[in-house]
Write an enzyme that holds these catalytic residues in place. Structure first.
Site, PDB file in Angstrom:
ATOM      1  N   GLY A 108       0.787  -1.234   0.000  1.00 36.32           N
ATOM      2  CA  GLY A 108       0.000   0.000   0.000  1.00 36.32           C
ATOM      3  C   GLY A 108       0.813   1.275   0.000  1.00 36.32           C
ATOM      4  O   GLY A 108       0.331   2.336   0.382  1.00 36.32           O
ATOM      5  N   GLY A 110       2.813   2.036  -2.801  1.00 41.06           N
ATOM      6  CA  GLY A 110       3.189   2.333  -4.183  1.00 41.06           C
ATOM      7  C   GLY A 110       4.466   1.636  -4.605  1.00 41.06           C
ATOM      8  O   GLY A 110       5.130   2.062  -5.546  1.00 41.06           O
ATOM      9  N   LEU A 111       4.833   0.567  -3.883  1.00 44.39           N
ATOM     10  CA  LEU A 111       6.058  -0.152  -4.256  1.00 44.39           C
ATOM     11  C   LEU A 111       5.765  -1.382  -5.125  1.00 44.39           C
ATOM     12  O   LEU A 111       6.614  -2.241  -5.298  1.00 44.39           O
ATOM     13  CB  LEU A 111       6.844  -0.572  -3.014  1.00 44.39           C
ATOM     14  CG  LEU A 111       7.468   0.553  -2.193  1.00 44.39           C
ATOM     15  CD1 LEU A 111       8.287  -0.005  -1.046  1.00 44.39           C
ATOM     16  CD2 LEU A 111       8.351   1.447  -3.057  1.00 44.39           C
ATOM     17  N   GLY A 112       4.535  -1.441  -5.629  1.00 47.95           N
ATOM     18  CA  GLY A 112       4.210  -2.525  -6.561  1.00 47.95           C
ATOM     19  C   GLY A 112       4.108  -3.882  -5.905  1.00 47.95           C
ATOM     20  O   GLY A 112       4.428  -4.898  -6.514  1.00 47.95           O
ATOM     21  N   SER A 113       3.632  -3.919  -4.643  1.00 45.25           N
ATOM     22  CA  SER A 113       3.572  -5.208  -3.946  1.00 45.25           C
ATOM     23  C   SER A 113       2.576  -6.159  -4.608  1.00 45.25           C
ATOM     24  O   SER A 113       2.842  -7.362  -4.700  1.00 45.25           O
ATOM     25  CB  SER A 113       3.233  -5.021  -2.465  1.00 45.25           C
ATOM     26  OG  SER A 113       1.993  -4.381  -2.325  1.00 45.25           O
ATOM     27  N   SER A 114       1.464  -5.629  -5.117  1.00 42.94           N
ATOM     28  CA  SER A 114       0.490  -6.546  -5.725  1.00 42.94           C
ATOM     29  C   SER A 114       1.014  -7.065  -7.063  1.00 42.94           C
ATOM     30  O   SER A 114       0.773  -8.221  -7.422  1.00 42.94           O
ATOM     31  CB  SER A 114      -0.885  -5.908  -5.863  1.00 42.94           C
ATOM     32  OG  SER A 114      -0.803  -4.689  -6.538  1.00 42.94           O
ATOM     33  N   ALA A 115       1.733  -6.219  -7.798  1.00 45.09           N
ATOM     34  CA  ALA A 115       2.310  -6.683  -9.073  1.00 45.09           C
ATOM     35  C   ALA A 115       3.323  -7.793  -8.810  1.00 45.09           C
ATOM     36  O   ALA A 115       3.317  -8.827  -9.483  1.00 45.09           O
ATOM     37  CB  ALA A 115       2.984  -5.520  -9.796  1.00 45.09           C
ATOM     38  N   ALA A 116       4.176  -7.586  -7.807  1.00 41.93           N
ATOM     39  CA  ALA A 116       5.185  -8.605  -7.494  1.00 41.93           C
ATOM     40  C   ALA A 116       4.503  -9.920  -7.101  1.00 41.93           C
ATOM     41  O   ALA A 116       4.954 -11.002  -7.501  1.00 41.93           O
ATOM     42  CB  ALA A 116       6.098  -8.113  -6.377  1.00 41.93           C
ATOM     43  N   ASP A 156       4.211  -1.773 -13.431  1.00 45.04           N
ATOM     44  CA  ASP A 156       4.709  -2.425 -12.214  1.00 45.04           C
ATOM     45  C   ASP A 156       5.097  -3.875 -12.494  1.00 45.04           C
ATOM     46  O   ASP A 156       6.152  -4.345 -12.057  1.00 45.04           O
ATOM     47  CB  ASP A 156       3.638  -2.397 -11.102  1.00 45.04           C
ATOM     48  CG  ASP A 156       3.446  -1.008 -10.518  1.00 45.04           C
ATOM     49  OD1 ASP A 156       3.930  -0.042 -11.136  1.00 45.04           O
ATOM     50  OD2 ASP A 156       2.805  -0.884  -9.459  1.00 45.04           O
TER      51      ASP A 156
HETATM   52  O1  PMV Z   1       1.036   5.044  -7.406  1.00 42.37           O
HETATM   53  P1  PMV Z   1       2.057   4.391  -8.245  1.00 42.37           P
HETATM   54  O2  PMV Z   1       3.376   4.239  -7.610  1.00 42.37           O
HETATM   55  O3  PMV Z   1       1.573   3.134  -8.890  1.00 42.37           O
HETATM   56  O4  PMV Z   1       2.422   5.389  -9.464  1.00 42.37           O
HETATM   57  C1  PMV Z   1       1.513   5.946 -10.343  1.00 42.37           C
HETATM   58  C2  PMV Z   1       2.287   6.641 -11.429  1.00 42.37           C
HETATM   59  C3  PMV Z   1       1.520   7.750 -12.144  1.00 42.37           C
HETATM   60  O5  PMV Z   1       2.426   8.335 -13.079  1.00 42.37           O
HETATM   61  C4  PMV Z   1       1.034   8.811 -11.201  1.00 42.37           C
HETATM   62  C5  PMV Z   1       0.319   7.201 -12.897  1.00 42.37           C
HETATM   63  C6  PMV Z   1       0.645   6.345 -14.104  1.00 42.37           C
HETATM   64  O6  PMV Z   1      -0.255   5.589 -14.533  1.00 42.37           O
HETATM   65  O7  PMV Z   1       1.742   6.443 -14.672  1.00 42.37           O
END
Ligand code: PMV
Length: 338
Positions: A108, A110-116, A156
């Site tokens: 949660g 934004g480090l792409g945990s669900s993608a990983a 991601d």
């Molecule tokens: O919230 P994150 O880390 O998945 O990043 C979103 C990145 C944005 O540039 C804000 C949106 C996008 O789709 O590229």
């Protein structure tokens, strides 16, 4: 089925430069981090897909229904995405799967945990049969992950599958090699954000002031281009000021937060070369770049002392790892960015 057990792991991601502006066609630099989610798949006799994890979500999927064992209703979407990933990896002659997930990626933020988790899950199950290469794994994980993040770009999953630093521009990825280590610190504001709402807010900003927005976007492009050159040349120190300027641009378009500002300030006071929001902002995470690993530990320690989650990290150049490995190396590498 060739194997009764298989394991795969996939790394976290950060956006180093260019978030938000990338939505309007400027480049972005993304990187995989050395924090991983590991999935272990085991063929079982029951007609069940049993998902267990150390990230607070567990469930049994059987006969078209689901029994959530851990995480409650809030975990349903993530579990459905992981279940979908398992199903994509499944081949004929398999009754059921027990999938165990272990993760060192904070969720949660934004480090792409669900993608990983999706990349690792598809790859672990696929490895029971040893059929597909990275390109297929990535494509399948993108589709599963859409259950959580709607019509996302798939970036991601891409970074998690291929690892390293990737430059994304106009729908294409290219690899950026750097001869130097990048000692990073990722700190979390602890504030959950909605990427969709923040992207919408930036769209409103652009509509209200197209001239200013296009000036910012042009500068974001220049920053990304300079960062790409400095990364290739190993000029780590030059990246710091670029991160700070990128952060200012993100603040200008309204996606910063007082806690993100505090984290940037804390990192700089603790000796960081640069720091910025990573990802959508509105809370979420901040990355800082340190001159050495020792400096990175010091920054993370000082940020933690103020009560924030803060972890040291480095770039992961490997991406998806699996055991047993796919023998057909050429297929494994196909689709990798140039
Ligand atoms: O919230 P994150 O880390 O998945 O990043 C979103 C990145 C944005 O540039 C804000 C949106 C996008 O789709 O590229």
């Amino acid at each position: 089925m060739k194997n009764m057990n298989a394991t795969a792991s996939a790394p976290a991601k950060v956006i180093l430069f260019g978030e938000h502006f990338v939505v309007y066609g400027t480049p972005a630099l993304l990187a995989a981090l050395n924090r991983r989610t590991t999935a272990r798949a085991r063929a079982i006799e029951q007609e069940t897909i049993a998902i267990r994890s150390d990230i607070g979500v567990s469930a049994d999927f059987a006969h078209g229904g689901v029994r959530i064992r851990q995480g409650g209703e809030a975990a349903k979407t993530v579990l459905e995405a992981i279940h979908n990933a398992v199903q994509r990896g499944l081949g004929a002659g398999c009754k059921g799967i027990q999938l165990d997930l272990k993760s060192s990626i904070p969720a949660g933020v934004g480090l792409g945990s669900s993608a990983a988790a999706c990349v690792a899950a598809v790859a672990a199950v696929d490895s029971l049969y040893g059929r597909h290469g990275r390109r297929w794994i990535c494509k399948s994980a993108v589709e599963s992950e859409r259950i959580i993040h709607g019509n996302s770009s798939g970036a991601d999953c891409y970074v998690s599958t291929y690892g390293g630093i990737l430059r994304y521009s106009k729908g294409r990825y290219s690899r950026v090699e750097t001869p130097k280590k990048l000692p990073l610190v990722v700190s979390s504001t602890g504030i959950a954000h909605s990427t969709a709402a923040l992207v919408k807010g930036v769209r409103r900003f652009r509509e209200a002031d197209p001239g200013r927005f296009s000036e910012f976007a042009a500068e974001a492009r220049t920053i990304c281009d300079s960062a790409t050159k400095h990364l290739r040349a190993g000029n780590v120190k030059q990246l710091g000021p670029l991160m700070l300027r990128n952060h200012e641009l993100l603040r200008e378009i309204g996606v910063s937060h007082e806690k993100s500002e505090e984290l940037v300030e804390l990192a700089l006071q603790a000796g960081a070369l640069g720091a910025k929001i990573t990802g959508a902002g509105g809370g979420g995470a901040v990355i800082s770049l340190a001159a050495s690993r020792a400096d990175a530990s010091e920054i993370a320690r000082k940020v933690r002392r103020k009560g924030y989650l803060s972890i040291e990290a480095e770039i992961d150049s490997e991406g998806l790892r699996r055991q047993p490995a796919l023998r057909r190396f050429s297929e494994e590498m196909s689709g990798a960015p140039a």
